[in-house]
Design a protein around this motif. Structure first.
Motif, PDB file in Angstrom:
ATOM      1  N   GLU A  56      27.611  56.824 -14.740  1.00 25.31           N
ATOM      2  CA  GLU A  56      28.428  57.288 -15.861  1.00 25.31           C
ATOM      3  C   GLU A  56      29.534  56.317 -16.250  1.00 25.31           C
ATOM      4  O   GLU A  56      30.070  56.387 -17.359  1.00 25.31           O
ATOM      5  CB  GLU A  56      29.020  58.679 -15.569  1.00 25.31           C
ATOM      6  CG  GLU A  56      30.024  58.713 -14.440  1.00 25.31           C
ATOM      7  CD  GLU A  56      29.394  58.858 -13.055  1.00 25.31           C
ATOM      8  OE1 GLU A  56      30.155  58.828 -12.067  1.00 25.31           O
ATOM      9  OE2 GLU A  56      28.165  58.991 -12.938  1.00 25.31           O
ATOM     10  N   ASP A  57      29.891  55.398 -15.360  1.00 26.45           N
ATOM     11  CA  ASP A  57      30.907  54.389 -15.657  1.00 26.45           C
ATOM     12  C   ASP A  57      30.308  53.118 -16.244  1.00 26.45           C
ATOM     13  O   ASP A  57      31.023  52.152 -16.494  1.00 26.45           O
ATOM     14  CB  ASP A  57      31.700  54.045 -14.389  1.00 26.45           C
ATOM     15  CG  ASP A  57      32.459  55.238 -13.847  1.00 26.45           C
ATOM     16  OD1 ASP A  57      32.974  56.048 -14.666  1.00 26.45           O
ATOM     17  OD2 ASP A  57      32.544  55.377 -12.607  1.00 26.45           O
ATOM     18  N   GLY A  58      28.985  53.101 -16.420  1.00 27.01           N
ATOM     19  CA  GLY A  58      28.320  51.923 -16.963  1.00 27.01           C
ATOM     20  C   GLY A  58      28.021  50.856 -15.930  1.00 27.01           C
ATOM     21  O   GLY A  58      27.582  49.764 -16.272  1.00 27.01           O
ATOM     22  N   GLU A  59      28.230  51.177 -14.655  1.00 28.56           N
ATOM     23  CA  GLU A  59      27.956  50.233 -13.578  1.00 28.56           C
ATOM     24  C   GLU A  59      26.476  50.280 -13.210  1.00 28.56           C
ATOM     25  O   GLU A  59      25.894  51.363 -13.073  1.00 28.56           O
ATOM     26  CB  GLU A  59      28.795  50.564 -12.336  1.00 28.56           C
ATOM     27  CG  GLU A  59      30.279  50.473 -12.554  1.00 28.56           C
ATOM     28  CD  GLU A  59      30.756  49.059 -12.784  1.00 28.56           C
ATOM     29  OE1 GLU A  59      30.217  48.125 -12.136  1.00 28.56           O
ATOM     30  OE2 GLU A  59      31.653  48.870 -13.618  1.00 28.56           O
ATOM     31  N   VAL A  60      25.886  49.110 -13.020  1.00 25.93           N
ATOM     32  CA  VAL A  60      24.487  49.044 -12.606  1.00 25.93           C
ATOM     33  C   VAL A  60      24.398  49.444 -11.133  1.00 25.93           C
ATOM     34  O   VAL A  60      25.006  48.818 -10.277  1.00 25.93           O
ATOM     35  CB  VAL A  60      23.894  47.632 -12.815  1.00 25.93           C
ATOM     36  CG1 VAL A  60      22.475  47.551 -12.273  1.00 25.93           C
ATOM     37  CG2 VAL A  60      23.930  47.255 -14.288  1.00 25.93           C
ATOM     38  N   VAL A  61      23.643  50.518 -10.861  1.00 22.37           N
ATOM     39  CA  VAL A  61      23.471  50.996  -9.486  1.00 22.37           C
ATOM     40  C   VAL A  61      22.111  50.598  -8.924  1.00 22.37           C
ATOM     41  O   VAL A  61      21.881  50.696  -7.725  1.00 22.37           O
ATOM     42  CB  VAL A  61      23.686  52.519  -9.381  1.00 22.37           C
ATOM     43  CG1 VAL A  61      25.123  52.882  -9.703  1.00 22.37           C
ATOM     44  CG2 VAL A  61      22.713  53.273 -10.272  1.00 22.37           C
ATOM     45  N   TYR A  62      21.204  50.160  -9.808  1.00 20.42           N
ATOM     46  CA  TYR A  62      19.892  49.696  -9.372  1.00 20.42           C
ATOM     47  C   TYR A  62      19.326  48.782 -10.451  1.00 20.42           C
ATOM     48  O   TYR A  62      19.466  49.063 -11.642  1.00 20.42           O
ATOM     49  CB  TYR A  62      18.939  50.867  -9.147  1.00 20.42           C
ATOM     50  CG  TYR A  62      17.567  50.440  -8.680  1.00 20.42           C
ATOM     51  CD1 TYR A  62      17.362  50.009  -7.383  1.00 20.42           C
ATOM     52  CD2 TYR A  62      16.486  50.462  -9.544  1.00 20.42           C
ATOM     53  CE1 TYR A  62      16.107  49.600  -6.950  1.00 20.42           C
ATOM     54  CE2 TYR A  62      15.222  50.062  -9.125  1.00 20.42           C
ATOM     55  CZ  TYR A  62      15.046  49.629  -7.820  1.00 20.42           C
ATOM     56  OH  TYR A  62      13.814  49.225  -7.401  1.00 20.42           O
ATOM     57  N   SER A  63      18.711  47.704 -10.025  1.00 17.52           N
ATOM     58  CA  SER A  63      18.103  46.759 -10.958  1.00 17.52           C
ATOM     59  C   SER A  63      16.875  46.137 -10.314  1.00 17.52           C
ATOM     60  O   SER A  63      16.881  45.847  -9.112  1.00 17.52           O
ATOM     61  CB  SER A  63      19.107  45.660 -11.327  1.00 17.52           C
ATOM     62  OG  SER A  63      18.561  44.799 -12.290  1.00 17.52           O
ATOM     63  N   THR A  64      15.825  45.955 -11.112  1.00 18.68           N
ATOM     64  CA  THR A  64      14.610  45.317 -10.619  1.00 18.68           C
ATOM     65  C   THR A  64      13.810  44.797 -11.802  1.00 18.68           C
ATOM     66  O   THR A  64      14.074  45.153 -12.954  1.00 18.68           O
ATOM     67  CB  THR A  64      13.751  46.293  -9.780  1.00 18.68           C
ATOM     68  OG1 THR A  64      12.732  45.562  -9.103  1.00 18.68           O
ATOM     69  CG2 THR A  64      13.132  47.376 -10.638  1.00 18.68           C
ATOM     70  N   VAL A  65      12.849  43.953 -11.514  1.00 16.84           N
ATOM     71  CA  VAL A  65      11.915  43.480 -12.531  1.00 16.84           C
ATOM     72  C   VAL A  65      10.667  44.355 -12.448  1.00 16.84           C
ATOM     73  O   VAL A  65      10.136  44.578 -11.361  1.00 16.84           O
ATOM     74  CB  VAL A  65      11.543  41.997 -12.313  1.00 16.84           C
ATOM     75  CG1 VAL A  65      10.478  41.559 -13.304  1.00 16.84           C
ATOM     76  CG2 VAL A  65      12.776  41.114 -12.410  1.00 16.84           C
ATOM     77  N   GLN A  88       3.924  51.675 -11.467  1.00 20.08           N
ATOM     78  CA  GLN A  88       4.903  52.583 -10.879  1.00 20.08           C
ATOM     79  C   GLN A  88       6.049  51.816 -10.256  1.00 20.08           C
ATOM     80  O   GLN A  88       5.840  50.741  -9.686  1.00 20.08           O
ATOM     81  CB  GLN A  88       4.271  53.462  -9.803  1.00 20.08           C
ATOM     82  CG  GLN A  88       3.285  54.466 -10.329  1.00 20.08           C
ATOM     83  CD  GLN A  88       2.830  55.408  -9.236  1.00 20.08           C
ATOM     84  OE1 GLN A  88       2.929  55.105  -8.047  1.00 20.08           O
ATOM     85  NE2 GLN A  88       2.320  56.556  -9.628  1.00 20.08           N
ATOM     86  N   VAL A  89       7.242  52.399 -10.363  1.00 20.64           N
ATOM     87  CA  VAL A  89       8.428  51.860  -9.702  1.00 20.64           C
ATOM     88  C   VAL A  89       9.114  53.033  -9.018  1.00 20.64           C
ATOM     89  O   VAL A  89       9.414  54.049  -9.654  1.00 20.64           O
ATOM     90  CB  VAL A  89       9.400  51.201 -10.706  1.00 20.64           C
ATOM     91  CG1 VAL A  89      10.695  50.790 -10.020  1.00 20.64           C
ATOM     92  CG2 VAL A  89       8.746  50.005 -11.370  1.00 20.64           C
ATOM     93  N   THR A  90       9.357  52.911  -7.723  1.00 21.07           N
ATOM     94  CA  THR A  90      10.046  53.953  -6.980  1.00 21.07           C
ATOM     95  C   THR A  90      11.526  53.627  -6.930  1.00 21.07           C
ATOM     96  O   THR A  90      11.919  52.556  -6.463  1.00 21.07           O
ATOM     97  CB  THR A  90       9.476  54.092  -5.555  1.00 21.07           C
ATOM     98  OG1 THR A  90       8.084  54.378  -5.648  1.00 21.07           O
ATOM     99  CG2 THR A  90      10.173  55.201  -4.800  1.00 21.07           C
ATOM    100  N   LEU A  91      12.336  54.549  -7.429  1.00 15.33           N
ATOM    101  CA  LEU A  91      13.785  54.383  -7.425  1.00 15.33           C
ATOM    102  C   LEU A  91      14.344  54.834  -6.084  1.00 15.33           C
ATOM    103  O   LEU A  91      13.744  55.686  -5.412  1.00 15.33           O
ATOM    104  CB  LEU A  91      14.400  55.202  -8.559  1.00 15.33           C
ATOM    105  CG  LEU A  91      13.888  54.883  -9.959  1.00 15.33           C
ATOM    106  CD1 LEU A  91      14.499  55.835 -10.976  1.00 15.33           C
ATOM    107  CD2 LEU A  91      14.194  53.446 -10.327  1.00 15.33           C
ATOM    108  N   PRO A  92      15.500  54.289  -5.679  1.00 16.05           N
ATOM    109  CA  PRO A  92      16.084  54.679  -4.390  1.00 16.05           C
ATOM    110  C   PRO A  92      16.359  56.186  -4.331  1.00 16.05           C
ATOM    111  O   PRO A  92      16.884  56.768  -5.287  1.00 16.05           O
ATOM    112  CB  PRO A  92      17.392  53.886  -4.337  1.00 16.05           C
ATOM    113  CG  PRO A  92      17.194  52.747  -5.283  1.00 16.05           C
ATOM    114  CD  PRO A  92      16.290  53.257  -6.352  1.00 16.05           C
TER     115      PRO A  92
END
Length: 73
Positions: A29-38, A45-49
């Protein structure tokens, strides 16, 4: 340019089979990247933390194009 088709179930993002390569950013909500991947074009499929919980902004960037939405985990 057509927007990407992405589905979510639990913490797994599913992409349609034939898509370009994206940079995936999940922001809080603060605009901070908490996860990033290519997301390579060969991935469907991409599994998020699993530690991510709540509402987030999802960004898929491809070159000069950025597609933005909201997800709830």
């Amino acid at each position: 340019m057509r927007p990407p088709v992405v589905y979510i179930e639990d913490h797994t993002l599913a992409f349609v089979a034939d898509h370009p390569e994206y940079i995936l950013n999940i922001k809080d909500e603060d605009g901070e990247v908490v996860y990033s991947t290519v997301v390579y074009s060969t991935l469907t499929q991409v599994t998020l933390p699993s530690i991510l919980s709540g509402e987030y902004v999802i960004e898929l960037t491809m070159g000069n194009w950025k597609f933005t939405g909201f997800i709830n985990l």
